[in-house]
Motif scaffolding. Structure first.
Motif, PDB file in Angstrom:
ATOM      1  N   LEU A 242       0.823  -1.206   0.000  1.00 61.76           N
ATOM      2  CA  LEU A 242       0.000   0.000   0.000  1.00 61.76           C
ATOM      3  C   LEU A 242       0.861   1.262   0.000  1.00 61.76           C
ATOM      4  CD1 LEU A 242      -2.857  -0.954   2.519  1.00 61.76           C
ATOM      5  CD2 LEU A 242      -3.034  -0.728   0.034  1.00 61.76           C
ATOM      6  N   VAL A 243       1.929   1.263   0.792  1.00 56.18           N
ATOM      7  CA  VAL A 243       2.800   2.438   0.863  1.00 56.18           C
ATOM      8  C   VAL A 243       3.499   2.671  -0.476  1.00 56.18           C
ATOM      9  CG1 VAL A 243       4.913   3.377   1.908  1.00 56.18           C
ATOM     10  CG2 VAL A 243       3.148   2.349   3.348  1.00 56.18           C
ATOM     11  N   LEU A 244       4.068   1.615  -1.048  1.00 55.55           N
ATOM     12  CA  LEU A 244       4.747   1.767  -2.333  1.00 55.55           C
ATOM     13  C   LEU A 244       3.758   2.179  -3.424  1.00 55.55           C
ATOM     14  CD1 LEU A 244       7.595   1.480  -3.556  1.00 55.55           C
ATOM     15  CD2 LEU A 244       6.944  -0.811  -4.307  1.00 55.55           C
ATOM     16  N   GLY A 245       2.561   1.595  -3.368  1.00 61.59           N
ATOM     17  CA  GLY A 245       1.533   1.985  -4.327  1.00 61.59           C
ATOM     18  C   GLY A 245       1.138   3.450  -4.172  1.00 61.59           C
ATOM     19  N   ALA A 246       1.119   3.934  -2.927  1.00 68.30           N
ATOM     20  CA  ALA A 246       0.783   5.336  -2.686  1.00 68.30           C
ATOM     21  C   ALA A 246       1.837   6.261  -3.281  1.00 68.30           C
ATOM     22  CB  ALA A 246       0.652   5.592  -1.181  1.00 68.30           C
ATOM     23  N   TYR A 247       3.110   5.893  -3.140  1.00 71.04           N
ATOM     24  CA  TYR A 247       4.177   6.685  -3.765  1.00 71.04           C
ATOM     25  C   TYR A 247       3.986   6.734  -5.279  1.00 71.04           C
ATOM     26  CZ  TYR A 247       7.228   7.169   0.356  1.00 71.04           C
ATOM     27  OH  TYR A 247       7.760   7.510   1.561  1.00 71.04           O
ATOM     28  N   ALA A 248       3.725   5.568  -5.873  1.00 65.82           N
ATOM     29  CA  ALA A 248       3.583   5.496  -7.329  1.00 65.82           C
ATOM     30  C   ALA A 248       2.374   6.297  -7.809  1.00 65.82           C
ATOM     31  CB  ALA A 248       3.462   4.030  -7.766  1.00 65.82           C
ATOM     32  N   VAL A 249       1.249   6.167  -7.112  1.00 68.26           N
ATOM     33  CA  VAL A 249       0.041   6.899  -7.505  1.00 68.26           C
ATOM     34  C   VAL A 249       0.255   8.397  -7.357  1.00 68.26           C
ATOM     35  CG1 VAL A 249      -2.359   7.364  -6.872  1.00 68.26           C
ATOM     36  CG2 VAL A 249      -1.545   5.004  -7.001  1.00 68.26           C
ATOM     37  N   ALA A 250       0.843   8.811  -6.231  1.00 66.11           N
ATOM     38  CA  ALA A 250       1.053  10.239  -5.983  1.00 66.11           C
ATOM     39  C   ALA A 250       1.944  10.863  -7.062  1.00 66.11           C
ATOM     40  CB  ALA A 250       1.671  10.448  -4.598  1.00 66.11           C
ATOM     41  N   LEU A 251       3.051  10.181  -7.381  1.00 63.49           N
ATOM     42  CA  LEU A 251       3.969  10.728  -8.381  1.00 63.49           C
ATOM     43  C   LEU A 251       3.367  10.675  -9.785  1.00 63.49           C
ATOM     44  CD1 LEU A 251       7.342   9.335  -7.006  1.00 63.49           C
ATOM     45  CD2 LEU A 251       6.709  11.744  -7.223  1.00 63.49           C
ATOM     46  N   SER A 252       2.594   9.634 -10.075  1.00 61.99           N
ATOM     47  CA  SER A 252       1.947   9.534 -11.388  1.00 61.99           C
ATOM     48  C   SER A 252       0.900  10.628 -11.556  1.00 61.99           C
ATOM     49  CB  SER A 252       1.294   8.160 -11.555  1.00 61.99           C
ATOM     50  OG  SER A 252       2.254   7.136 -11.510  1.00 61.99           O
ATOM     51  N   VAL A 253       0.104  10.852 -10.510  1.00 64.24           N
ATOM     52  CA  VAL A 253      -0.913  11.906 -10.564  1.00 64.24           C
ATOM     53  C   VAL A 253      -0.251  13.269 -10.688  1.00 64.24           C
ATOM     54  CG1 VAL A 253      -2.717  13.087  -9.238  1.00 64.24           C
ATOM     55  CG2 VAL A 253      -2.656  10.589  -9.327  1.00 64.24           C
ATOM     56  N   PHE A 254       0.816  13.476  -9.907  1.00 66.30           N
ATOM     57  CA  PHE A 254       1.539  14.744 -10.001  1.00 66.30           C
ATOM     58  C   PHE A 254       2.092  14.945 -11.407  1.00 66.30           C
ATOM     59  CE2 PHE A 254       5.807  16.625 -10.100  1.00 66.30           C
ATOM     60  CZ  PHE A 254       5.501  17.932  -9.741  1.00 66.30           C
ATOM     61  N   GLY A 255       2.686  13.899 -11.963  1.00 60.57           N
ATOM     62  CA  GLY A 255       3.259  13.992 -13.302  1.00 60.57           C
ATOM     63  C   GLY A 255       2.210  14.303 -14.354  1.00 60.57           C
ATOM     64  N   THR A 256       1.040  13.637 -14.229  1.00 60.79           N
ATOM     65  CA  THR A 256      -0.046  13.886 -15.168  1.00 60.79           C
ATOM     66  C   THR A 256      -0.544  15.327 -15.053  1.00 60.79           C
ATOM     67  OG1 THR A 256      -0.734  11.566 -15.055  1.00 60.79           O
ATOM     68  CG2 THR A 256      -2.355  13.153 -15.870  1.00 60.79           C
ATOM     69  N   TRP A 257      -0.698  15.784 -13.816  1.00 56.46           N
ATOM     70  CA  TRP A 257      -1.173  17.159 -13.587  1.00 56.46           C
ATOM     71  C   TRP A 257      -0.192  18.185 -14.140  1.00 56.46           C
ATOM     72  CZ3 TRP A 257       1.215  20.950 -10.579  1.00 56.46           C
ATOM     73  CH2 TRP A 257       0.470  22.138 -10.404  1.00 56.46           C
ATOM     74  N   ARG A 258       1.098  17.994 -13.847  1.00 53.05           N
ATOM     75  CA  ARG A 258       2.085  18.980 -14.292  1.00 53.05           C
ATOM     76  C   ARG A 258       2.199  19.003 -15.814  1.00 53.05           C
ATOM     77  NH1 ARG A 258       8.364  19.835 -12.277  1.00 53.05           N
ATOM     78  NH2 ARG A 258       8.799  21.564 -13.691  1.00 53.05           N
TER      79      ARG A 258
END
Length: 265
Positions: A242-258
């Motif tokens: 769950l923690v590793l998945g949270a890192y991946a989701v957070a960075l992916s969402v940030f990347g998509t947004w930026r």
């Protein structure tokens, strides 16, 4: 969307990078599995005719099969960075976004492709580690698949590599310079984070955050790592996932947004 995903796979698998990485991750898995398989099952004065295991058979087998994962996720981190970093470096990001005008779809295509690429490399890594590790374990009179937990660990290894590729994607967007992104990403994951974990583990209040570092979450996820001589309570395998998945989701969402908001020239 489907054509965008195919394009991302084509961009990666039509270069020489993919098979170079494939060789590296296969060799890493095989070499580390062979070394750890022999070391963890070495005889320590046991007179029962077999090796004395340091831990249960399942723990030892999991450790053997995931021994090369540390190198594997660094390579997938690099792949994730390069999947977007090379676009900026070679100025192809403009063509990518023109061919897929909806930037969110373009980034989703990269995310899906990276999960697939992570799965491919995960299979290659496991092919090396399981083939060599199973031979060593068999030679040491140890069942190479003592429980179904081993199969779960192998499946989680595939997931972990895919998630690290997504983390690399986020790092590559955060630091547009490809070389700098690779140096910073690998440097933090390989050097700074382990040193920081080691130092914080001896501070009572700070030890509580150590299990939530990406590398420690990965270790908890695939091998149920435990602290030795340190007051640290590591996460269960599902907590690490769950923690590793949270890192991946957070960075992916940030990347998509930026990417959806920044100007591309």
């Amino acid at each position: 969307m489907g054509s965008a995903i195919k394009s991302e796979f084509r961009k990666f698998f039509t270069t020489r990078l993919w098979w170079g990485m494939a060789i590296g991750i296969f060799v890493a898995g095989a070499v580390f599995a062979g070394f750890f398989g022999w070391a963890l099952t070495s005889e320590n004065g046991n007179t029962g005719g077999g090796p004395q295991l340091e831990g249960t058979a399942t723990q030892v087998v999991n450790s053997v099969y995931t021994a090369g994962l540390g190198v594997g996720y660094l390579l997938l981190l690099t792949v994730g960075i390069m999947q977007i970093g090379s676009e900026y470096r070679h100025k192809t990001i403009t063509a990518t976004l023109l061919s897929t005008p909806k930037r969110v779809q373009a980034m989703l295509a990269k995310i899906i492709a990276l999960l697939g690429i992570g799965g491919v490399y995960g299979l290659i890594s496991l092919l090396g580690s399981v083939s060599v590790g199973a031979i060593v374990l068999t030679l040491r009179d140890i069942d190479p698949f003592p429980s179904t937990e081993v199969l779960r660990t192998l499946a989680l290894s595939l997931l972990a590599l895919g998630l690290w590729a997504l983390i690399g994607l986020g790092v590559g967007i955060l630091i547009p310079n490809q070389v700098a992104a690779i140096l910073v990403g690998v440097g933090v994951a390989w050097i700074i984070e382990p040193l920081l974990s080691f130092g914080l583990a001896f501070v009572e209040w700070a030890a509580k955050i150590v299990p939530y570092f990406p590398s420690n979450a990965t270790n908890s996820m695939v091998s149920g790592v435990t602290a030795q001589g340190q007051d640290v309570d590591f996460l269960p395998w599902w907590g690490g996932a769950l923690v590793l998945g949270a890192y991946a989701v957070a960075l992916s969402v940030f990347g998509t947004w930026r990417t959806s908001r920044q100007d591309i020239s």
